[in-house]
Design a protein around this motif. Sequence first.
Motif, mmCIF file in Angstrom:
data_model
loop_
_atom_site.group_PDB
_atom_site.id
_atom_site.type_symbol
_atom_site.label_atom_id
_atom_site.label_comp_id
_atom_site.label_asym_id
_atom_site.label_seq_id
_atom_site.Cartn_x
_atom_site.Cartn_y
_atom_site.Cartn_z
ATOM 1 N N ASP A 29 7.616 -2.353 -18.309
ATOM 2 C CA ASP A 29 8.977 -2.887 -18.431
ATOM 3 C C ASP A 29 9.938 -1.911 -19.098
ATOM 4 O OD1 ASP A 29 8.325 -5.450 -17.368
ATOM 5 O OD2 ASP A 29 7.407 -5.952 -19.286
ATOM 6 N N VAL A 30 9.418 -1.136 -20.052
ATOM 7 C CA VAL A 30 10.264 -0.237 -20.840
ATOM 8 C C VAL A 30 9.588 1.125 -20.928
ATOM 9 C CG1 VAL A 30 11.240 0.208 -23.133
ATOM 10 C CG2 VAL A 30 11.255 -2.109 -22.200
ATOM 11 N N THR A 55 12.347 -0.735 -11.380
ATOM 12 C CA THR A 55 13.463 -0.352 -12.249
ATOM 13 C C THR A 55 13.203 -0.766 -13.692
ATOM 14 O OG1 THR A 55 14.598 -2.384 -11.660
ATOM 15 C CG2 THR A 55 15.216 -0.404 -10.431
ATOM 16 N N ARG A 57 13.481 -0.495 -17.791
ATOM 17 C CA ARG A 57 14.527 -0.082 -18.722
ATOM 18 C C ARG A 57 14.036 1.212 -19.360
ATOM 19 N NH1 ARG A 57 19.017 -2.864 -17.378
ATOM 20 N NH2 ARG A 57 18.284 -4.849 -16.598
ATOM 21 N N ASP A 79 19.193 3.618 -19.879
ATOM 22 C CA ASP A 79 19.738 2.377 -20.424
ATOM 23 C C ASP A 79 20.125 2.529 -21.892
ATOM 24 O OD1 ASP A 79 19.303 0.467 -18.134
ATOM 25 O OD2 ASP A 79 17.271 1.232 -18.410
ATOM 26 N N GLU A 80 19.484 3.467 -22.565
ATOM 27 C CA GLU A 80 19.684 3.631 -24.009
ATOM 28 C C GLU A 80 19.473 5.080 -24.377
ATOM 29 O OE1 GLU A 80 20.681 2.501 -27.636
ATOM 30 O OE2 GLU A 80 20.175 0.832 -26.300
ATOM 31 N N LEU A 98 15.716 -3.732 -24.972
ATOM 32 C CA LEU A 98 15.355 -3.304 -23.622
ATOM 33 C C LEU A 98 14.407 -4.304 -22.958
ATOM 34 C CD1 LEU A 98 14.911 0.502 -24.308
ATOM 35 C CD2 LEU A 98 16.713 -0.554 -22.929
ATOM 36 N N ALA A 101 16.463 -7.310 -21.961
ATOM 37 C CA ALA A 101 17.262 -7.017 -20.771
ATOM 38 C C ALA A 101 16.391 -7.030 -19.526
ATOM 39 C CB ALA A 101 17.960 -5.670 -20.920
ATOM 40 N N SER A 102 15.191 -6.497 -19.641
ATOM 41 C CA SER A 102 14.261 -6.481 -18.516
ATOM 42 C C SER A 102 13.829 -7.902 -18.154
ATOM 43 C CB SER A 102 13.041 -5.631 -18.865
ATOM 44 O OG SER A 102 12.112 -5.646 -17.820
ATOM 45 N N ALA A 108 19.806 -3.944 -12.383
ATOM 46 C CA ALA A 108 19.251 -2.626 -12.705
ATOM 47 C C ALA A 108 20.369 -1.607 -12.839
ATOM 48 C CB ALA A 108 18.280 -2.199 -11.601
ATOM 49 N N ARG A 109 20.051 -0.510 -13.486
ATOM 50 C CA ARG A 109 21.054 0.513 -13.761
ATOM 51 C C ARG A 109 21.521 1.227 -12.511
ATOM 52 N NH1 ARG A 109 16.222 1.697 -15.021
ATOM 53 N NH2 ARG A 109 15.199 3.570 -14.302
#
Length: 110
Positions: A29-30, A55, A57, A79-80, A98, A101-102, A108-109
């Motif tokens: 996820d991240v 996608t 984060r 994302d960050e 993150l 958000a996921s 998605a970005r």
Amino acid sequence: MAVWLSDHYQVRTAYTGHEALREFDPTVDVVLLDRHMPGLSGERVMEELNETDVTPRVALLTATCADDLGPELEELGFDEHLTKPISRDELLEAVSALVSASSASEPARR
């Protein structure tokens, strides 16, 4: 950082850009990417992730403040941006955001 995160999350570690790509799969996820990893840079790994249908984060860790990063990094869709050195609390807060958000299935970005 893996030790700080492992109390709260399942953590995979990679010490090179190539390892990061091998460890990545749709269950991730991240992703935390260091800008200057051996083999492939964080930017190059991000380019590869952008070619997938998944996608996650993604946060970029650098010793450079965000204002000093060029527009090409922003275009990659991180994302960050986290500036090193980073404290345990800052890291946990960023990863939590993150993950949220996921989980919230925000767009998605890309």
